[in-house]
Write an enzyme that holds these catalytic residues in place. Sequence first.
Site, PDB file in Angstrom:
ATOM      1  N   MET A  38       0.788  -1.233   0.036  1.00 10.03           N
ATOM      2  CA  MET A  38      -0.065   0.011  -0.248  1.00 10.03           C
ATOM      3  C   MET A  38       0.984   1.273  -0.041  1.00 10.03           C
ATOM      4  O   MET A  38       0.465   2.416   0.526  1.00 10.03           O
ATOM      5  CB  MET A  38      -1.101  -0.094   1.293  1.00 10.03           C
ATOM      6  CG  MET A  38      -1.596  -1.146   1.181  1.00 10.03           C
ATOM      7  SD  MET A  38      -3.455  -0.893   2.051  1.00 10.03           S
ATOM      8  CE  MET A  38      -2.805  -0.652   3.659  1.00 10.03           C
ATOM      9  N   ALA A  40       4.095   3.870   0.925  1.00  9.43           N
ATOM     10  CA  ALA A  40       4.772   4.200   2.006  1.00  9.43           C
ATOM     11  C   ALA A  40       6.060   3.469   2.236  1.00  9.43           C
ATOM     12  O   ALA A  40       6.018   2.904   3.519  1.00  9.43           O
ATOM     13  CB  ALA A  40       4.012   4.647   3.249  1.00  9.43           C
ATOM     14  N   LEU A  41       6.783   3.201   1.287  1.00  8.48           N
ATOM     15  CA  LEU A  41       7.603   2.007   1.432  1.00  8.48           C
ATOM     16  C   LEU A  41       8.605   2.307   2.564  1.00  8.48           C
ATOM     17  O   LEU A  41       9.127   3.445   2.882  1.00  8.48           O
ATOM     18  CB  LEU A  41       8.385   1.800   0.198  1.00  8.48           C
ATOM     19  CG  LEU A  41       7.503   1.547  -1.161  1.00  8.48           C
ATOM     20  CD1 LEU A  41       8.456   1.138  -2.232  1.00  8.48           C
ATOM     21  CD2 LEU A  41       6.353   0.303  -0.550  1.00  8.48           C
ATOM     22  N   HIS A  45       9.562  -3.211   3.187  1.00  3.52           N
ATOM     23  CA  HIS A  45       9.108  -3.446   1.737  1.00  3.52           C
ATOM     24  C   HIS A  45      10.218  -3.869   0.803  1.00  3.52           C
ATOM     25  O   HIS A  45      10.122  -4.653   0.012  1.00  3.52           O
ATOM     26  CB  HIS A  45       8.369  -2.270   1.367  1.00  3.52           C
ATOM     27  CG  HIS A  45       7.168  -1.793   1.983  1.00  3.52           C
ATOM     28  ND1 HIS A  45       7.029  -0.570   2.606  1.00  3.52           N
ATOM     29  CD2 HIS A  45       6.099  -2.517   2.167  1.00  3.52           C
ATOM     30  CE1 HIS A  45       5.747  -0.836   3.321  1.00  3.52           C
ATOM     31  NE2 HIS A  45       5.274  -1.717   2.923  1.00  3.52           N
ATOM     32  N   ASP A 159       2.650  -9.065   9.011  1.00  6.38           N
ATOM     33  CA  ASP A 159       1.131  -9.178   8.951  1.00  6.38           C
ATOM     34  C   ASP A 159       0.967 -10.660   8.797  1.00  6.38           C
ATOM     35  O   ASP A 159       0.512 -11.286   7.941  1.00  6.38           O
ATOM     36  CB  ASP A 159       0.502  -8.492   7.798  1.00  6.38           C
ATOM     37  CG  ASP A 159       0.574  -6.920   8.046  1.00  6.38           C
ATOM     38  OD1 ASP A 159      -0.106  -6.436   8.844  1.00  6.38           O
ATOM     39  OD2 ASP A 159       1.065  -6.321   7.015  1.00  6.38           O
ATOM     40  N   SER A 194       6.891  -0.357  10.127  1.00  3.96           N
ATOM     41  CA  SER A 194       5.420  -0.275   9.845  1.00  3.96           C
ATOM     42  C   SER A 194       5.447   1.035   9.161  1.00  3.96           C
ATOM     43  O   SER A 194       5.888   2.026   9.873  1.00  3.96           O
ATOM     44  CB  SER A 194       4.691  -0.604  10.768  1.00  3.96           C
ATOM     45  OG  SER A 194       3.407   0.029  10.643  1.00  3.96           O
ATOM     46  N   ARG A 196       2.969   2.621   9.314  1.00  2.00           N
ATOM     47  CA  ARG A 196       2.157   3.512  10.402  1.00  2.00           C
ATOM     48  C   ARG A 196       3.067   4.203  11.522  1.00  2.00           C
ATOM     49  O   ARG A 196       2.477   4.872  12.369  1.00  2.00           O
ATOM     50  CB  ARG A 196       0.886   2.728  10.946  1.00  2.00           C
ATOM     51  CG  ARG A 196      -0.282   2.600  10.201  1.00  2.00           C
ATOM     52  CD  ARG A 196      -1.356   2.039  10.769  1.00  2.00           C
ATOM     53  NE  ARG A 196      -2.501   1.930   9.866  1.00  2.00           N
ATOM     54  CZ  ARG A 196      -2.898   0.855   9.164  1.00  2.00           C
ATOM     55  NH1 ARG A 196      -2.199  -0.230   9.031  1.00  2.00           N
ATOM     56  NH2 ARG A 196      -4.115   0.757   8.440  1.00  2.00           N
TER      57      ARG A 196
HETATM   58  O1  PAF Z   1      -0.177  -5.766   3.459  1.00  2.00           O
HETATM   59  C1  PAF Z   1      -0.542  -4.853   2.860  1.00  2.00           C
HETATM   60  O2  PAF Z   1       0.199  -3.803   2.492  1.00  2.00           O
HETATM   61  C2  PAF Z   1      -1.747  -4.915   2.344  1.00  2.00           C
HETATM   62  O3  PAF Z   1      -2.807  -5.563   3.129  1.00  2.00           O
HETATM   63  C3  PAF Z   1      -1.827  -5.772   0.900  1.00  2.00           C
HETATM   64  C4  PAF Z   1      -1.508  -7.140   0.819  1.00  2.00           C
HETATM   65  C5  PAF Z   1      -1.033  -4.887  -0.221  1.00  2.00           C
HETATM   66  C6  PAF Z   1      -3.232  -5.672   0.211  1.00  2.00           C
HETATM   67  O4  PAF Z   1      -3.939  -4.349   0.213  1.00  2.00           O
END
Ligand code: PAF
Length: 287
Positions: A38, A40-41, A45, A159, A194, A196
């Site tokens: 999503m 905001a790397l 990531h 996650d 994260s 966030r």
């Molecule tokens: O983990 C995340 O960033 C999100 O839940 C994902 C897997 C990209 C799905 O929107």
Amino acid sequence: MAASPASRVEIVRDVASLRARLADWRRAGETIGLVPTMGALHAGHISLVHEAKKHARKIVLTIFVNPAQFAPSEDFGSYPRSFEPDAALFEAAEGDLLFAPSGEAMYGEGFATTIALAGPAAVGLEDRFRPGHFAGVATIVAKLLNQCRPDVAIFGEKDYQQLQVIKRMTRDLDFETEILGVPTERDADGLALSSRNVFLPAKERALAPSLPAALRGCARDINEGVAIETALYTARAAIAAAGFATDYFEARHAETLGPIASRGEGPVRLLAAARLGKTRLIDNIAV
Ligand code: PAF
């Protein structure tokens, strides 16, 4: 499709262009690795991109803040968005294609389909506190897998419940893509990276490592033979003392996420979610 002059990363915003480029690559015999995000790397990531490169020659990173996985009370509007720095980080990691679709491209007029989940999506962890969240995640991940048809797709263990939900869904629905999890990247003090974390004020940022410390302490206790319930009791007390309001701090079977009372019953994973001021942190650790 677009790429800045010095850039090797192609930026694609619609599904038809994405499919055209991936078809070119497949015809040329390339393998494709997908890293859904999503945006905001951060370094977490980028570790997914590095892992993807071990398994595939062409790497697609997706950036889509998926409205369907946020409840109305959650932070969809304020979720951090940073497209230009994200593109630069992906470029530096030697990625190939950045897919950043609009909301309309992903959820066209009349969109009416959601994946219904059970198993690891219904075990009383994140699902209890974020009803509907995993249906939103699974639906968007299924769409991304269909749009890209990658050989491998990479998700963070940060996650952890999401990872198990996606593994279950792809097995149950016969997706051909291999789903791989990557260990959580952490700051030097143990806090899981994260997007966030930017919301944590300095005082709460200083307290936040108490959560991973409690997880590590709990895992150590269990490994040293302390009964799981006793170790959990100690860990819950430790994070409460540090100022957290705990949503859950649980030991579960590492694959099914079902309850587990002793190490003899299978691999154990500790999973926790707790709120510090306005910020909700989640974390997990293998025992
Ligand atoms: O983990 C995340 O960033 C999100 O839940 C994902 C897997 C990209 C799905 O929107």
